[in-house]
Motif scaffolding. Structure first.
Motif, mmCIF file in Angstrom:
data_model
loop_
_atom_site.group_PDB
_atom_site.id
_atom_site.type_symbol
_atom_site.label_atom_id
_atom_site.label_comp_id
_atom_site.label_asym_id
_atom_site.label_seq_id
_atom_site.Cartn_x
_atom_site.Cartn_y
_atom_site.Cartn_z
ATOM 1 N N TYR A 1 0.831 -1.203 0.000
ATOM 2 C CA TYR A 1 0.000 0.000 0.000
ATOM 3 C C TYR A 1 0.868 1.255 0.000
ATOM 4 O O TYR A 1 0.661 2.177 -0.808
ATOM 5 N N PHE B 1 -7.935 5.683 -1.993
ATOM 6 C CA PHE B 1 -8.788 4.701 -2.648
ATOM 7 C C PHE B 1 -8.036 3.987 -3.768
ATOM 8 O O PHE B 1 -8.096 2.749 -3.884
ATOM 9 N N GLY C 1 -5.598 1.689 -2.326
ATOM 10 C CA GLY C 1 -6.248 0.613 -1.574
ATOM 11 C C GLY C 1 -6.707 -0.528 -2.458
ATOM 12 O O GLY C 1 -6.385 -1.696 -2.188
ATOM 13 N N TRP C 2 -7.468 -0.202 -3.515
ATOM 14 C CA TRP C 2 -7.972 -1.302 -4.340
ATOM 15 C C TRP C 2 -6.843 -1.963 -5.130
ATOM 16 O O TRP C 2 -6.883 -3.173 -5.379
ATOM 17 N N ARG C 3 -5.822 -1.190 -5.491
ATOM 18 C CA ARG C 3 -4.677 -1.796 -6.188
ATOM 19 C C ARG C 3 -3.877 -2.696 -5.250
ATOM 20 O O ARG C 3 -3.296 -3.696 -5.681
ATOM 21 N N ILE D 1 -5.157 -4.534 -2.797
ATOM 22 C CA ILE D 1 -5.902 -5.794 -2.719
ATOM 23 C C ILE D 1 -5.679 -6.629 -3.978
ATOM 24 O O ILE D 1 -5.410 -7.839 -3.909
ATOM 25 N N ALA D 2 -5.772 -5.979 -5.141
ATOM 26 C CA ALA D 2 -5.566 -6.700 -6.406
ATOM 27 C C ALA D 2 -4.143 -7.235 -6.509
ATOM 28 O O ALA D 2 -3.927 -8.380 -6.937
#
Length: 359
Positions: free
Chosen positions: A316, A328, A331-333, A335-336
């Motif tokens: 992160y 944001f 964050g989503w990157r 997780i991916a």
């Protein structure tokens, strides 16, 4: 083909590791008229064409000076690079991409250095039994179990000798020797090492009727041979994993490209630098985990932090800083990328296992 790839990897690793320690700077000498390397005129202490020093040392004292200078120069960069890699990976990646490079160890030499350290440590941990003390009841139970296993092995060995099956005799004899050593250790109140899995695989294969059918008889024979001697296969896999560790970078690039496919200011080079620094950090975590395993550290919070929390937090922070993302977007990157990392490691592990078995 696999041998050629390994040979190329050996040459690349040797050349890049040699480049980790930078060439020492010149000092205290007047330049010659022309460069000894390319013949270009020398305006000062360095060649303006190829960059070589004007004055070339040739005395034993100068060899020692260059050695000390090179080591201290490397350590100077290390003291700047490693804290940034651990605490500010995003800023480290961003600064290197933007051209602030002289103060840091370059990503490729750093990657090779850390990967070498990882496999160096792991090679010792792999053969290091864990000094876990056994209670008298545990000792008695394990001795009974090992005695039963040795008795089963003796029966299989007798049958193999009757059939004059030399390969099976050799395999079973080696397994029996390992079991006896394990029993001797248990009698002294010490648990077997955590990495006795290869010997257990050998024992189970030798005492079972396991059939191998991978669709090709040549591959089947190699697979059966590998199962009979997993210690050798594990050694081959370890060697290939080190030589071909650079494959982790191209395997990671497609995932990073997909996450930034619509951003025109992000280039494939940026992803490569990100991947090299990220893999270097994860390799350092692997070193810590190997040492912790050898020391017998087993409480759950430590392993949760080491395996899950710290890697995800590092991803992160590095994503957010390297690509100048918001919370944001990072964050989503993250997780991916975490899921992509598991898939990448799985693909890499399968490649190494296949190469270790079929070679």
């Amino acid at each position: 083909m696999a041998g050629e790839i390994e040979a190329a990897a050996d040459h690349a690793n040797a050349a890049l590791l040699a480049d980790v320690i930078d060439t020492p700077a010149a000092g205290g000498a007047s330049p010659t008229a022309v460069c000894a390397n390319c013949g270009a005129p020398l305006p000062g202490n360095f060649c303006g064409n190829c960059g070589q020093k004007a004055h070339l040392h040739r005395s034993p004292a100068d060899v020692g000076h260059e050695f000390v200078h090179g080591i201290t120069h490397f350590y100077g960069k290390a003291w700047k690079t490693f804290p940034m890699l651990l605490l500010h990976p995003g800023r480290l990646t961003r600064e290197y991409i933007m051209g602030h490079r002289a103060r840091y160890i370059a990503p490729v030499p750093l990657f090779l250095l850390v990967v070498f350290l990882m496999f160096f440590v792991f090679s010792f941990v792999l053969v290091m039994p864990l000094p876990t003390a056994l209670t008298p009841a545990q000792t008695k139970a394990q001795i009974i179990e090992l005695d039963c296993s040795i008795a089963d092995i003796d029966r299989d060995l007798l049958a193999a000798r009757k059939n004059n099956d030399r390969n099976r005799i050799a395999t079973i004899t080696g397994i029996r020797s390992g079991l006896i050593k394990t029993r001797d250790a248990v009698r002294q109140g010490v648990a077997p090492g955590a990495f006795d899995i290869p010997a257990e695989i050998s024992r189970e294969f030798a005492t079972s009727d396991l059939k191998v059918n991978l669709g090709n008889e040549t591959i089947n024979q190699k697979a059966r041979h590998a199962l009979k001697n997993p210690e050798l296969v594990l050694y081959k896999i370890q060697g290939k994993a080190y030589k071909l560790s650079f494959l982790l970078v191209p395997l990671s690039l497609p995932w990073l490209w997909l996450m930034f496919a619509w951003k025109r200011d992000v280039r494939l080079y940026d992803h490569a630098i990100f991947a090299l620094y990220s893999i270097s950090f994860m390799s350092l975590l692997f070193v810590v985990g190997s040492l912790a395993l050898a020391a017998g550290i087993g409480f759950g919070l430590f392993w949760f932090l080491l395996v899950f929390a710290i890697p995800v937090a590092h991803m992160y922070v590095q994503l957010k800083g390297a690509y100048a993302l918001g919370r944001f977007g990072a964050g989503w990157r993250t997780i991916a990328l975490a899921f992509a990392s598991v898939i990448t490691l799985g693909i890499y592990a399968v490649i190494m296992i296949v190469l270790g078995v079929v070679d």
